[in-house]
Design a protein around this motif. Structure first.
Motif, PDB file in Angstrom:
ATOM      1  N   GLN A 172      16.300  25.722   2.410  1.00 62.43           N
ATOM      2  CA  GLN A 172      17.161  25.091   3.416  1.00 62.43           C
ATOM      3  C   GLN A 172      18.534  24.894   2.808  1.00 62.43           C
ATOM      4  O   GLN A 172      18.647  24.332   1.710  1.00 62.43           O
ATOM      5  N   ARG A 205      15.699  20.566   8.790  1.00 63.42           N
ATOM      6  CA  ARG A 205      14.584  20.462   9.715  1.00 63.42           C
ATOM      7  C   ARG A 205      14.098  19.013   9.785  1.00 63.42           C
ATOM      8  O   ARG A 205      14.243  18.255   8.843  1.00 63.42           O
ATOM      9  N   GLN A 206      13.501  18.669  10.905  1.00 66.33           N
ATOM     10  CA  GLN A 206      12.880  17.343  10.998  1.00 66.33           C
ATOM     11  C   GLN A 206      11.616  17.305  10.154  1.00 66.33           C
ATOM     12  O   GLN A 206      11.330  16.323   9.477  1.00 66.33           O
ATOM     13  N   SER A 207      10.834  18.386  10.259  1.00 67.62           N
ATOM     14  CA  SER A 207       9.609  18.454   9.470  1.00 67.62           C
ATOM     15  C   SER A 207       9.151  19.901   9.444  1.00 67.62           C
ATOM     16  O   SER A 207       9.592  20.711  10.259  1.00 67.62           O
ATOM     17  N   SER A 208       8.304  20.211   8.505  1.00 69.88           N
ATOM     18  CA  SER A 208       7.711  21.545   8.494  1.00 69.88           C
ATOM     19  C   SER A 208       6.258  21.410   8.084  1.00 69.88           C
ATOM     20  O   SER A 208       5.865  20.441   7.440  1.00 69.88           O
ATOM     21  N   ALA A 209       5.454  22.406   8.474  1.00 72.71           N
ATOM     22  CA  ALA A 209       4.044  22.398   8.114  1.00 72.71           C
ATOM     23  C   ALA A 209       3.884  23.043   6.752  1.00 72.71           C
ATOM     24  O   ALA A 209       4.635  23.942   6.383  1.00 72.71           O
ATOM     25  N   ALA A 210       2.884  22.585   6.023  1.00 69.87           N
ATOM     26  CA  ALA A 210       2.644  23.143   4.693  1.00 69.87           C
ATOM     27  C   ALA A 210       2.393  24.648   4.789  1.00 69.87           C
ATOM     28  O   ALA A 210       2.827  25.425   3.934  1.00 69.87           O
ATOM     29  N   ASN A 244       5.148  27.366   4.356  1.00 66.21           N
ATOM     30  CA  ASN A 244       5.812  27.572   3.071  1.00 66.21           C
ATOM     31  C   ASN A 244       4.906  28.222   2.035  1.00 66.21           C
ATOM     32  O   ASN A 244       5.151  28.112   0.849  1.00 66.21           O
ATOM     33  N   THR A 296      12.848  15.508  -1.260  1.00 65.33           N
ATOM     34  CA  THR A 296      14.022  16.087  -0.598  1.00 65.33           C
ATOM     35  C   THR A 296      14.367  15.327   0.674  1.00 65.33           C
ATOM     36  O   THR A 296      15.454  15.490   1.208  1.00 65.33           O
ATOM     37  N   THR A 310      11.126  24.636  -0.749  1.00 63.39           N
ATOM     38  CA  THR A 310       9.772  24.129  -0.505  1.00 63.39           C
ATOM     39  C   THR A 310       8.786  25.276  -0.680  1.00 63.39           C
ATOM     40  O   THR A 310       8.954  26.336  -0.071  1.00 63.39           O
ATOM     41  N   GLU A 369      12.621  15.659   3.507  1.00 66.51           N
ATOM     42  CA  GLU A 369      12.010  16.308   4.669  1.00 66.51           C
ATOM     43  C   GLU A 369      10.548  15.893   4.774  1.00 66.51           C
ATOM     44  O   GLU A 369       9.864  15.702   3.789  1.00 66.51           O
ATOM     45  N   ARG A 370      10.097  15.776   5.980  1.00 69.26           N
ATOM     46  CA  ARG A 370       8.708  15.404   6.211  1.00 69.26           C
ATOM     47  C   ARG A 370       7.851  16.675   6.204  1.00 69.26           C
ATOM     48  O   ARG A 370       8.201  17.667   6.833  1.00 69.26           O
ATOM     49  N   ILE A 371       6.752  16.647   5.480  1.00 64.69           N
ATOM     50  CA  ILE A 371       5.854  17.806   5.451  1.00 64.69           C
ATOM     51  C   ILE A 371       4.554  17.419   6.153  1.00 64.69           C
ATOM     52  O   ILE A 371       3.973  16.372   5.866  1.00 64.69           O
ATOM     53  N   VAL A 372       4.123  18.272   7.073  1.00 62.44           N
ATOM     54  CA  VAL A 372       2.868  18.036   7.782  1.00 62.44           C
ATOM     55  C   VAL A 372       1.791  18.875   7.101  1.00 62.44           C
ATOM     56  O   VAL A 372       1.947  20.087   6.949  1.00 62.44           O
ATOM     57  N   VAL A 373       0.732  18.239   6.661  1.00 63.36           N
ATOM     58  CA  VAL A 373      -0.317  18.987   5.959  1.00 63.36           C
ATOM     59  C   VAL A 373      -1.670  18.398   6.318  1.00 63.36           C
ATOM     60  O   VAL A 373      -1.804  17.183   6.509  1.00 63.36           O
ATOM     61  N   GLY A 374      -2.675  19.244   6.439  1.00 62.21           N
ATOM     62  CA  GLY A 374      -4.023  18.766   6.727  1.00 62.21           C
ATOM     63  C   GLY A 374      -4.674  18.238   5.456  1.00 62.21           C
ATOM     64  O   GLY A 374      -4.299  18.620   4.359  1.00 62.21           O
TER      65      GLY A 374
END
Lengths: 216, 132
Positions: free
Chosen positions: A47, A31-36, A39, B59, A77, B61-66
């Motif tokens: 993955q 994936r390019q990115s995932s939201a917290a 997960n 890893t 993750t 991968e980029r993680i988006v988190v508030g």
């Protein structure tokens, strides 16, 4: 198709996918990115993708089958929020002592994430290295060996409303790759004739196949 | 002439509790609810921000988190949160006047950042879920 692709497909669809049983979800690409939030809890993700391969030198063999040591990366993750008795805390009639008790008994997100990742490592290792999965869901003869030779657990992300923890495993598989060769296409037809109206002497060659000849 | 730091601390009231502020409620580890500023003449207010981070874990991968955080004026608090304590913080997620308050936790695993030089405290908030 090369065998490493067959192995990858089987690992995702025949081994990890069916065995997930709602405990994690499998992603068969990077994936390019995932939201917290994607997960959290049992939505923790796994993955799986082909990461690297080595083709050992075969003495006395220029052509033909080659041994392929394929490495698949399994990246995990997990995310966690803090767990607390919100019913007591948000109850308008709750007394301070009840709220204090709820606060004292909360579960902090860091330890929840740590336990969740340890559990996921346990689950994935158990599925992949199960003796029933020695061929990773494939027919006999494709895979000669599979082993998880490394597990790595990373530091939690230093910031954020959720604690996010990642880890990875390297799964090495040995298989044989038989180069099939690429069948060349028939070529594209193109017209090189120049037709000037009413002028027969200026005409050039007739149409031919790409890579062929032009008849003049 | 007043010391400049003391003046800066007075000015904090206008920066933190006036135009850009939102009403907040704190609950201390003893279960006491703090929804009024010291003196009791006004509701407790602070600056609440919900930043979005894009972090790169090991890893790749980029993680988006508030990252929700709250800035409060220390002098407005009857009790100031300390590192290692567990507090409940309720703050609105939307900027509207009647927005409901969302429940967050300030937990010991991410310490608050004190700005005692000019009298503020910054609290980093954790999302919560119901305990089973």
């Amino acid at each position: 198709m090369m065998n490493f692709r067959v192995i990858k497909h089987s690992l995702i669809n025949k081994v990890l996918g069916p065995a997930a049983a709602g405990r994690f979800h499998t992603v068969g690409y990077q994936r390019q990115s995932s939201a917290a939030q994607q997960n959290i809890g049992n939505e923790r993700s796994v993955q799986v993708f082909y990461a690297a391969g080595e083709f050992s030198r075969s003495a006395g063999r220029i052509n033909g089958a080659k041994q392929h040591e394929a490495v698949f990366r399994i990246e995990m993750t997990v995310g966690a929020a803090a767990r607390v008795n919100l019913s007591a805390i948000n109850d308008p009639s709750a007394k301070p002592a009840q709220i204090a008790a709820a606060l004292a008994n909360y579960h902090n997100a860091s330890s929840l994430a740590d336990n969740a990742l340890d559990e996921l490592i346990d689950i994935i290792y158990g599925i992949v290295m199960d003796a029933r999965n020695v061929d990773l869901g494939l027919a006999k003869g494709i895979l000669s060996e599979r082993r998880i030779n490394q597990v790595q657990k990373d530091d939690p992300l230093p910031r954020g409303e959720y604690v996010v923890l990642t880890g990875a495993m390297n799964l090495s598989c040995r298989c044989v790759e038989q180069p099939c060769g690429e069948t060349p296409g028939t070529g594209e037809h193109f017209n090189v004739a120049v037709d000037l109206a009413g002028d027969d002497t200026e005409q050039t060659g007739a149409a031919g196949k790409l890579g062929g000849y032009i008849k003049t | 002439m007043a010391n400049l730091r003391a003046q800066a601390e007075k000015d904090l009231f206008y920066c933190v509790e006036k135009d850009w502020s939102v009403p907040v409620v704190l609950i201390d580890p003893a279960g006491n609810t703090i929804d009024r500023a010291v003196g009791g003449d006004r509701p407790l207010r602070g600056l609440f921000f919900n930043d979005c981070l894009r972090l790169h874990p090991d890893t790749g991968e980029r993680i988006v988190v508030g990252e929700p955080w709250l800035l409060l004026r220390r002098k407005s608090l009857k009790r100031v949160p300390e590192a290692g304590e567990t507090w409940i913080v309720k703050a609105p997620l939307d900027p509207f006047a009647d927005a409901p308050l969302h429940t967050f936790l300030m937990d010991p695993t991410r310490a608050p950042e004190p700005g005692s030089t000019i009298g503020y405290i910054k609290l980093f908030l954790r999302q919560t879920e119901q305990q089973q």
